[in-house]
Motif scaffolding. Sequence first.
Motif, mmCIF file in Angstrom:
data_model
loop_
_atom_site.group_PDB
_atom_site.id
_atom_site.type_symbol
_atom_site.label_atom_id
_atom_site.label_comp_id
_atom_site.label_asym_id
_atom_site.label_seq_id
_atom_site.Cartn_x
_atom_site.Cartn_y
_atom_site.Cartn_z
ATOM 1 N N HIS A 194 2.777 -3.341 7.022
ATOM 2 C CA HIS A 194 1.724 -2.361 6.727
ATOM 3 C C HIS A 194 1.610 -1.315 7.840
ATOM 4 O O HIS A 194 2.202 -1.453 8.905
ATOM 5 N N ARG A 195 0.792 -0.305 7.558
ATOM 6 C CA ARG A 195 0.468 0.724 8.547
ATOM 7 C C ARG A 195 -1.046 0.863 8.634
ATOM 8 O O ARG A 195 -1.748 0.775 7.633
ATOM 9 N N ARG A 235 -3.013 4.536 -1.190
ATOM 10 C CA ARG A 235 -3.123 3.104 -0.881
ATOM 11 C C ARG A 235 -3.103 2.275 -2.159
ATOM 12 O O ARG A 235 -2.416 1.261 -2.261
ATOM 13 N N HIS A 271 0.856 -1.186 0.000
ATOM 14 C CA HIS A 271 0.000 0.000 0.000
ATOM 15 C C HIS A 271 0.892 1.236 0.000
ATOM 16 O O HIS A 271 1.718 1.407 0.898
ATOM 17 N N GLU A 275 0.945 -4.704 11.335
ATOM 18 C CA GLU A 275 0.239 -3.416 11.229
ATOM 19 C C GLU A 275 0.640 -2.517 12.381
ATOM 20 O O GLU A 275 0.389 -2.841 13.546
ATOM 21 N N GLU A 283 1.607 3.793 3.008
ATOM 22 C CA GLU A 283 1.988 3.229 4.302
ATOM 23 C C GLU A 283 3.500 3.251 4.450
ATOM 24 O O GLU A 283 4.192 2.242 4.338
HETATM 25 ZN ZN LIG Z 1 -1.751 -1.850 4.220
#
Ligand SMILES: [Zn+2]
Length: 258
Positions: free
Chosen positions: A145-146, A104, A65, A224, A68
Amino acid sequence: MRRRSLLSKTGALLAGGMAMSVAGSGRESLDPSYRILPDTKYETGVFVREGTSDGPTAMVVGGIHGDEQCGYRAASEIAGWQVGRGKLVVLPKANRVAIRRDRREGAHGDLNRQFPTGEKPETRLARAIWGVVERHNPDVVLDLHRSVGIYGYHESSVGQMIWPTDAGNASEYAKRTAEELNGNVVPWYMPFHEYRRGGELDGSRPMLVHKVAGDLDRPGYIVETTEFFLDADTRVQWEKAVATDLLSRHGIEQRGNR
Ligand SMILES: [Zn+2]
């Protein structure tokens, strides 16, 4: 004293001209081992770090994404590691189109919805990324990811979660890594920011790590880290700490560590 230390620093920098230009311009200047989709707008580097002795193979992915940052910044730092044993494969910036746009989604929507279990990935970029997985046949895959918020507190947010596949020791390791982070990295006065283990990924959704579970039956993790009340550099540090701890549980360590 200040002048003297400044001079000696300058001398060291001049003496190490090559090293300085690498350090000065950041990890970007490291050359990848190879590139996927060369001469296209998706072109992106894969970094392969081989240890001095045999061991497991781990793969780390960032930038699926494009907005992120902590994922692809942490992965870019890990791409610069030397490892003691085994092999580390890093694809730090999976979706260059999305990263350039700071969005994203890339050219063909959400890249992390293009990896159905039991089928070919749906887009050219997803197929190229899965091609890297097949080429190196990793024992474990991390996807960084974030999140915007905190899982369970903010609607549809998945912050501070480590989602393991339903394979091998992934679930147990995710739990232990969360405990490690909460004990040594997340400050006691930030209880909302404690990492937690998510439910097991089983291949039922068309995500990269789901496919690792569904097609390969191997350990994998989605990591995450939230942007809720965390500055950008802290997010990168925590994300990297989670990845470092998980990699170490799977036998991959940065050379010189521990
Ligand atoms: Zn993500």
